[in-house]
Write a protein that holds these residues in place. Structure first.
Motif, PDB file in Angstrom:
ATOM      1  N   SER A   6     -48.480  -6.941  40.049  1.00  0.00           N
ATOM      2  CA  SER A   6     -49.062  -8.384  40.217  1.00  0.00           C
ATOM      3  C   SER A   6     -50.124  -8.501  39.085  1.00  0.00           C
ATOM      4  CB  SER A   6     -49.891  -8.555  41.545  1.00  0.00           C
ATOM      5  OG  SER A   6     -48.999  -8.549  42.660  1.00  0.00           O
ATOM      6  N   THR A   7     -50.945  -7.583  38.865  1.00  0.00           N
ATOM      7  CA  THR A   7     -51.890  -7.843  37.763  1.00  0.00           C
ATOM      8  C   THR A   7     -51.209  -7.841  36.275  1.00  0.00           C
ATOM      9  OG1 THR A   7     -53.282  -6.496  38.961  1.00  0.00           O
ATOM     10  CG2 THR A   7     -53.644  -6.519  36.520  1.00  0.00           C
ATOM     11  N   ALA A  12     -49.154 -11.030  31.772  1.00  0.00           N
ATOM     12  CA  ALA A  12     -48.050 -11.557  30.995  1.00  0.00           C
ATOM     13  C   ALA A  12     -47.888 -13.063  31.148  1.00  0.00           C
ATOM     14  CB  ALA A  12     -46.744 -10.988  31.544  1.00  0.00           C
ATOM     15  N   LEU A  13     -48.282 -13.688  32.108  1.00  0.00           N
ATOM     16  CA  LEU A  13     -48.247 -15.147  32.377  1.00  0.00           C
ATOM     17  C   LEU A  13     -49.523 -15.791  31.284  1.00  0.00           C
ATOM     18  CD1 LEU A  13     -46.947 -17.576  33.508  1.00  0.00           C
ATOM     19  CD2 LEU A  13     -48.466 -17.422  35.430  1.00  0.00           C
ATOM     20  N   ALA A  14     -50.687 -15.200  31.554  1.00  0.00           N
ATOM     21  CA  ALA A  14     -51.858 -15.788  30.700  1.00  0.00           C
ATOM     22  C   ALA A  14     -51.405 -15.356  29.318  1.00  0.00           C
ATOM     23  CB  ALA A  14     -53.072 -14.898  31.086  1.00  0.00           C
ATOM     24  N   LEU A  15     -50.706 -14.639  28.787  1.00  0.00           N
ATOM     25  CA  LEU A  15     -50.489 -14.170  27.414  1.00  0.00           C
ATOM     26  C   LEU A  15     -49.483 -15.441  26.960  1.00  0.00           C
ATOM     27  CD1 LEU A  15     -50.555 -12.566  24.932  1.00  0.00           C
ATOM     28  CD2 LEU A  15     -48.606 -11.302  25.660  1.00  0.00           C
ATOM     29  N   ILE A  19     -50.292 -18.169  24.222  1.00  0.00           N
ATOM     30  CA  ILE A  19     -49.431 -18.461  22.818  1.00  0.00           C
ATOM     31  C   ILE A  19     -48.817 -19.908  22.615  1.00  0.00           C
ATOM     32  CG2 ILE A  19     -47.247 -17.861  21.939  1.00  0.00           C
ATOM     33  CD1 ILE A  19     -47.851 -14.762  22.557  1.00  0.00           C
ATOM     34  N   ASP A  20     -48.446 -20.480  23.893  1.00  0.00           N
ATOM     35  CA  ASP A  20     -47.794 -21.637  23.923  1.00  0.00           C
ATOM     36  C   ASP A  20     -48.869 -22.820  23.566  1.00  0.00           C
ATOM     37  OD1 ASP A  20     -45.871 -23.795  24.692  1.00  0.00           O
ATOM     38  OD2 ASP A  20     -47.086 -24.203  26.583  1.00  0.00           O
ATOM     39  N   LEU A  21     -50.269 -22.468  24.114  1.00  0.00           N
ATOM     40  CA  LEU A  21     -51.180 -23.547  23.735  1.00  0.00           C
ATOM     41  C   LEU A  21     -51.739 -23.311  22.451  1.00  0.00           C
ATOM     42  CD1 LEU A  21     -53.680 -22.964  26.716  1.00  0.00           C
ATOM     43  CD2 LEU A  21     -52.257 -25.164  26.332  1.00  0.00           C
TER      44      LEU A  21
END
Length: 109
Positions: A6-7, A12-15, A19-21
């Protein structure tokens, strides 16, 4: 083990979001009309050197209409006066001082 996976998924989602932002997924240029960038060119002013003149004092007495960083102006100065790179200014000598002006833009708006 679930906590560890989960961590990893959260990081990975935060990364991906970071990058998208920062870079974006859709190029923003396609949403705006083409804009015309202002272009600039150098013009030269012929100056006679007086006693105790320095490059700094000559730049100060002949300001440029468009702001130029000092290193850029100094590079342009030595490009048009290459003989002064290893020589001091001599009183009575004529030299060229670069100034930056707006060029005639052929933009359609």
């Amino acid at each position: 083990m679930r906590l560890f996976l989960s961590t990893i998924c959260i990081f990975a989602l935060a990364l991906v979001i970071k990058i998208d932002l920062e870079e974006g997924t859709i190029p923003l240029a396609s949403f705006y009309e083409e804009t015309c960038e202002e272009t600039y060119q150098y013009e030269n002013i012929n100056v006679r050197v007086a006693a105790n003149d320095t490059i700094y004092s000559l730049f100060a007495t002949t300001p440029s209409p468009v702001a130029i960083p000092f290193p850029e102006r100094l590079t342009a100065f030595y490009d048009i006066n290459p003989h002064l790179q290893k020589q001091a200014l001599v009183a009575g000598e004529r030299i060229l001082i670069p100034i930056k002006v707006k060029a005639n833009n052929q933009c359609q708006k």
